[in-house]
Design an enzyme around this catalytic site. Sequence first.
Site, PDB file in Angstrom:
ATOM      1  N   GLU A  35       0.829  -1.200   0.000  1.00 40.29           N
ATOM      2  CA  GLU A  35       0.000   0.000   0.000  1.00 40.29           C
ATOM      3  C   GLU A  35       0.868   1.257   0.000  1.00 40.29           C
ATOM      4  O   GLU A  35       0.685   2.166   0.813  1.00 40.29           O
ATOM      5  CB  GLU A  35      -0.999  -0.007   1.176  1.00 40.29           C
ATOM      6  CG  GLU A  35      -2.213   0.847   0.878  1.00 40.29           C
ATOM      7  CD  GLU A  35      -3.345   0.702   1.907  1.00 40.29           C
ATOM      8  OE1 GLU A  35      -4.378   1.365   1.686  1.00 40.29           O
ATOM      9  OE2 GLU A  35      -3.200  -0.047   2.884  1.00 40.29           O
ATOM     10  N   TYR A 105       0.256  -7.514  -1.793  1.00 40.52           N
ATOM     11  CA  TYR A 105      -0.825  -6.761  -1.170  1.00 40.52           C
ATOM     12  C   TYR A 105      -2.137  -7.299  -1.731  1.00 40.52           C
ATOM     13  O   TYR A 105      -2.569  -6.941  -2.825  1.00 40.52           O
ATOM     14  CB  TYR A 105      -0.665  -5.262  -1.439  1.00 40.52           C
ATOM     15  CG  TYR A 105      -1.758  -4.396  -0.849  1.00 40.52           C
ATOM     16  CD1 TYR A 105      -2.326  -4.709   0.384  1.00 40.52           C
ATOM     17  CD2 TYR A 105      -2.209  -3.269  -1.506  1.00 40.52           C
ATOM     18  CE1 TYR A 105      -3.318  -3.929   0.937  1.00 40.52           C
ATOM     19  CE2 TYR A 105      -3.205  -2.469  -0.971  1.00 40.52           C
ATOM     20  CZ  TYR A 105      -3.759  -2.798   0.256  1.00 40.52           C
ATOM     21  OH  TYR A 105      -4.746  -2.023   0.801  1.00 40.52           O
ATOM     22  N   ASP A 144       0.586  -7.956   3.283  1.00 41.31           N
ATOM     23  CA  ASP A 144      -0.757  -7.786   3.829  1.00 41.31           C
ATOM     24  C   ASP A 144      -1.674  -8.675   3.003  1.00 41.31           C
ATOM     25  O   ASP A 144      -2.056  -8.323   1.884  1.00 41.31           O
ATOM     26  CB  ASP A 144      -1.159  -6.317   3.729  1.00 41.31           C
ATOM     27  CG  ASP A 144      -2.593  -6.067   4.179  1.00 41.31           C
ATOM     28  OD1 ASP A 144      -3.267  -7.035   4.576  1.00 41.31           O
ATOM     29  OD2 ASP A 144      -3.040  -4.904   4.107  1.00 41.31           O
ATOM     30  N   ASN A 146      -4.647  -9.578   3.943  1.00 40.38           N
ATOM     31  CA  ASN A 146      -6.029  -9.132   4.149  1.00 40.38           C
ATOM     32  C   ASN A 146      -6.963 -10.240   4.614  1.00 40.38           C
ATOM     33  O   ASN A 146      -8.123 -10.310   4.191  1.00 40.38           O
ATOM     34  CB  ASN A 146      -6.565  -8.458   2.877  1.00 40.38           C
ATOM     35  CG  ASN A 146      -6.583  -6.942   3.005  1.00 40.38           C
ATOM     36  OD1 ASN A 146      -6.949  -6.407   4.042  1.00 40.38           O
ATOM     37  ND2 ASN A 146      -6.175  -6.252   1.953  1.00 40.38           N
ATOM     38  N   ASP A 241      -1.414   2.344  10.124  1.00 44.14           N
ATOM     39  CA  ASP A 241      -2.394   1.573  10.886  1.00 44.14           C
ATOM     40  C   ASP A 241      -1.983   0.103  10.995  1.00 44.14           C
ATOM     41  O   ASP A 241      -2.616  -0.676  11.704  1.00 44.14           O
ATOM     42  CB  ASP A 241      -3.806   1.709  10.320  1.00 44.14           C
ATOM     43  CG  ASP A 241      -3.900   1.411   8.832  1.00 44.14           C
ATOM     44  OD1 ASP A 241      -2.856   1.308   8.159  1.00 44.14           O
ATOM     45  OD2 ASP A 241      -5.034   1.301   8.318  1.00 44.14           O
TER      46      ASP A 241
END
Length: 255
Positions: A35, A105, A144, A146, A241
């Site tokens: 990201e 990602y 990530d 997800n 985050d």
Amino acid sequence: MKLISWNVNGIRACLQKGFEDAFRTLNADFFCLQETKAQPHQVELDLPGYRQYWYSAEKKGYSGTAIFARYEPLAVTYGVGVEELDHEGRLITLEYPNCFIATCYTPNAQDGLKRLDHRMAWDDAFRAYLVSLDRQKPVIVCGDLNVAHQEIDLKNPGPNRGNAGFSDEERGKFTELLQAGFTDTFRYRNPDLTGAYSWWSYRFHAREKNAGWRIDYFLVSDRLRESVAAAPIYQEIYGSDHCPVGLELDLEVSA
């Protein structure tokens, strides 16, 4: 060999929040980002001793990955090899004589699982791609992804069941990936550890309360499992985050 993976939620924003200090402190051989939300020319990042590989989304300010590597690879591949999935800068693979190193990602299924079909297509293509690499030489892949795989991987599994990142479909695809010959290094080293998260919502003081999710991973080919020396999560490092996650592996990249 030490590797770091970090979803920086915008590298330009993270640079204003201590990225370079974290980079120096972590002192990894490979630093993998997700990201990034930037084109390379939009970022002034001087990293002596590292080669930089960027893969930006066609859509400006969206998605994107990067790898900063101390060792020059034999080859660099961008994308998963499926045209309709390779417009968002989601996967970089570096090839070395004795392994592949990749960062990913994974697409978010989004609220109401409105992008679940795209996500399922990605998961299938990603798994097939990694299996094809694994037939050639061992694979180290991070990013990530997800998805919180098991209930232990998020603070509040009950209310989140069926939501993006904790749907049965996404969790099932992650199980299929592991069954295809890959090891979740953090869970391998810490099978019962709770409260180990890598992402927190910016809402409701979630990070302060450690009400998070573990959705950032290092996976390795099963035959590298015994080489995993450590798989830390650096919850003390801020700037996004997400926090960085790491892998220390008893394996040297052969030149």
